[in-house]
Write a protein that holds these residues in place. Structure first.
Motif, mmCIF file in Angstrom:
data_model
loop_
_atom_site.group_PDB
_atom_site.id
_atom_site.type_symbol
_atom_site.label_atom_id
_atom_site.label_comp_id
_atom_site.label_asym_id
_atom_site.label_seq_id
_atom_site.Cartn_x
_atom_site.Cartn_y
_atom_site.Cartn_z
ATOM 1 N N UNK A 35 41.755 -24.797 -81.002
ATOM 2 C CA UNK A 35 43.012 -24.205 -80.561
ATOM 3 C C UNK A 35 43.071 -24.336 -79.043
ATOM 4 N N UNK A 36 43.967 -25.176 -78.572
ATOM 5 C CA UNK A 36 44.088 -25.438 -77.143
ATOM 6 C C UNK A 36 44.986 -24.374 -76.511
ATOM 7 N N UNK A 37 44.380 -23.263 -76.085
ATOM 8 C CA UNK A 37 45.169 -22.170 -75.532
ATOM 9 C C UNK A 37 45.749 -22.499 -74.160
ATOM 10 N N UNK A 38 45.391 -23.630 -73.588
ATOM 11 C CA UNK A 38 45.998 -24.050 -72.323
ATOM 12 C C UNK A 38 47.320 -24.773 -72.544
ATOM 13 N N UNK A 39 47.739 -24.926 -73.787
ATOM 14 C CA UNK A 39 48.943 -25.701 -74.073
ATOM 15 C C UNK A 39 50.203 -25.017 -73.544
ATOM 16 N N UNK A 40 50.244 -23.695 -73.570
ATOM 17 C CA UNK A 40 51.398 -22.996 -73.018
ATOM 18 C C UNK A 40 51.559 -23.249 -71.533
ATOM 19 N N UNK A 41 50.445 -23.441 -70.822
ATOM 20 C CA UNK A 41 50.517 -23.730 -69.389
ATOM 21 C C UNK A 41 51.003 -25.157 -69.138
ATOM 22 N N UNK A 42 50.746 -26.080 -70.059
ATOM 23 C CA UNK A 42 51.329 -27.419 -69.939
ATOM 24 C C UNK A 42 52.850 -27.324 -70.052
ATOM 25 N N UNK A 43 53.332 -26.469 -70.934
ATOM 26 C CA UNK A 43 54.774 -26.189 -71.037
ATOM 27 C C UNK A 43 55.312 -25.649 -69.721
ATOM 28 N N UNK A 44 54.556 -24.767 -69.080
ATOM 29 C CA UNK A 44 54.964 -24.218 -67.786
ATOM 30 C C UNK A 44 55.026 -25.309 -66.722
ATOM 31 N N UNK A 45 54.045 -26.192 -66.692
ATOM 32 C CA UNK A 45 54.044 -27.291 -65.730
ATOM 33 C C UNK A 45 55.246 -28.199 -65.966
ATOM 34 N N UNK A 46 55.597 -28.420 -67.234
ATOM 35 C CA UNK A 46 56.786 -29.213 -67.538
ATOM 36 C C UNK A 46 58.048 -28.594 -66.977
ATOM 37 N N UNK A 47 58.146 -27.257 -67.055
ATOM 38 C CA UNK A 47 59.305 -26.576 -66.481
ATOM 39 C C UNK A 47 59.351 -26.756 -64.963
ATOM 40 N N UNK A 48 58.192 -26.650 -64.301
ATOM 41 C CA UNK A 48 58.162 -26.836 -62.858
ATOM 42 C C UNK A 48 58.470 -28.283 -62.472
ATOM 43 N N UNK A 49 57.993 -29.244 -63.267
ATOM 44 C CA UNK A 49 58.313 -30.643 -62.978
ATOM 45 C C UNK A 49 59.820 -30.871 -63.111
ATOM 46 N N UNK A 50 60.434 -30.253 -64.123
ATOM 47 C CA UNK A 50 61.876 -30.342 -64.247
ATOM 48 C C UNK A 50 62.587 -29.702 -63.070
ATOM 49 N N UNK A 51 62.052 -28.569 -62.601
ATOM 50 C CA UNK A 51 62.654 -27.892 -61.455
ATOM 51 C C UNK A 51 62.619 -28.768 -60.201
ATOM 52 N N UNK A 52 61.449 -29.329 -59.913
ATOM 53 C CA UNK A 52 61.335 -30.155 -58.710
ATOM 54 C C UNK A 52 62.121 -31.455 -58.841
ATOM 55 N N UNK A 53 62.170 -32.012 -60.053
ATOM 56 C CA UNK A 53 62.945 -33.234 -60.246
ATOM 57 C C UNK A 53 64.434 -32.991 -60.034
#
Length: 369
Positions: A35-53
């Motif tokens: 169970x990759x519990x860091x997966x939710x943080x990858x979702x968070x990074x995706x949101x920040x990448x969208x924000x900066x883009x």
């Protein structure tokens, strides 16, 4: 009846996003039983990448001042989505390479120096401002190299002298550690203030028969989610890499004997899951204008984990069905008891573990002893 249909539509739209995140959980569990519990943080990074883009990297136009730039912004939004997916795919591969693979194959010098440089980054950010000064770069390089050599020797001695721990327990603790690292690293890098993506693409609300309202942003998220799920299904069922993923999920040792590069396939699995989570984060941030913080992925990640368990861990169609059911349940509960919208996920988790621990689409496999 109108309210029922309206909530059902909102629930399906929300559930599609949960399904995208849950697919990452279930694919990783399928190949590694992890169970990759860091997966939710990858979702968070995706949101920040969208924000900066959307706010800094790409030339979006303000639609309030340039209404004729709608199609141009839509084109850049597609680029921003691809960029967020690509960066999160790379992040997923890095997590697998430097956090989980050493647990399977042992810690080599490259892995040790990677974590040494992670420690050096924290030391430099806390000690030197700005980091990219001559003093900061020197401290970063020196600390990373020294910490890497020390970490390598410490792990070597512990592994020789200590009793071997349970591999799954080690992986679970590592997953929680990576999650906390990304959360606190996000606070350090992105800051703790709220970030919002402005209205960069045209948004409209359409009225359907019966007084039902359909938002263009949420509908776009649903359509893109279905497209990504269909692409994932094609990759898993009709490509060589997808067949290798299914072989590893069935028996990783037999897959190795058949000549499959299991490390490469597992890394590809993390990349797929990361790309889907990044797409979900970028779409939510850009089309719903929610506040983006380094803790943005905690609750969606937990809900997507519940969705994966609900559908059956390791079962891809089950993750999709679990995500939709999770979104519909949350929407109907929130419509009547808004304070319980987050609690419903844990209620569903308790019920499914009591009634059907293998999930709706999963099956219990007796363990051989």
């Amino acid at each position: 009846m109108q309210a029922l249909l309206q909530n059902l539509i909102y629930g399906i739209q929300l559930g599609a996003l949960y399904a995208l995140i849950a697919l990452g959980y279930t694919m990783v569990y399928g190949v590694l039983r992890l169970i990759n519990f860091a997966h939710g943080e990858v979702y968070m990074i995706g949101a920040f990448m969208g924000f900066y883009a959307c706010t800094r990297w790409l030339p979006f136009q303000d639609l309030s001042r340039h209404p004729d730039a709608a199609w141009q912004n839509i084109s850049w939004a597609i680029v921003a989505l691809i960029l967020a997916m690509s960066l999160c795919a790379v992040l997923g591969m890095l997590i697998e390479r430097f956090a989980y693979r050493p647990l399977r194959n042992g810690l080599n010098q490259i892995d040790a120096h990677f974590w040494g440089f992670v420690a050096a980054f924290w030391v430099t950010m806390r000690s030197v401002s700005p980091m990219f000064s001559l003093r900061g770069i020197t401290l970063f390089l020196f600390t990373g190299i020294v910490a890497g050599f020390i970490l390598r020797q410490v792990v070597r001695r512990i592994s020789h002298r200590g009793a071997p721990a349970t591999p799954r327990l080690n992986a679970l603790i590592t997953a929680i550690g990576v999650s906390l690292l990304l959360q606190n690293g996000g606070i350090l890098v992105f800051g703790s203030e709220n970030n919002f993506i402005p209205n960069v693409v045209p948004e409209r609300t359409f009225a359907l028969p019966g007084g039902i309202q359909v938002d263009s942003g949420r509908t776009t998220m649903l359509v893109l989610s279905l497209v990504l799920m269909a692409a994932l299904r094609y990759i898993v069922l009709h490509t060589r890499r997808g067949k290798a993923m299914r072989a590893i999920s069935h028996d990783i040792e037999a897959a190795k004997l058949m000549g499959i590069d299991t490390d490469r396939v597992i890394s590809f699995t993390f990349a797929l899951g990361g790309a889907l989570a990044g797409a979900a984060g970028a779409m939510v941030a850009a089309l719903t204008h929610v506040k983006i913080t380094p803790l943005f992925g905690v609750m969606p990640g937990l809900k997507a984990f519940v969705a994966a368990v609900l559908g059956g861990a390791g079962n891809i169609p089950g993750a999709v069905a679990g995500g939709v059911l999770m979104g519909v349940a949350e929407t109907f509960v929130a419509a009547h008891y808004s304070t319980l919208r987050d609690a419903i996920a844990f209620v569903v988790l308790i019920l499914i573990l009591l009634v059907r621990p293998a999930g709706l689409f999963g099956r219990s496999v007796p363990e051989k002893v």
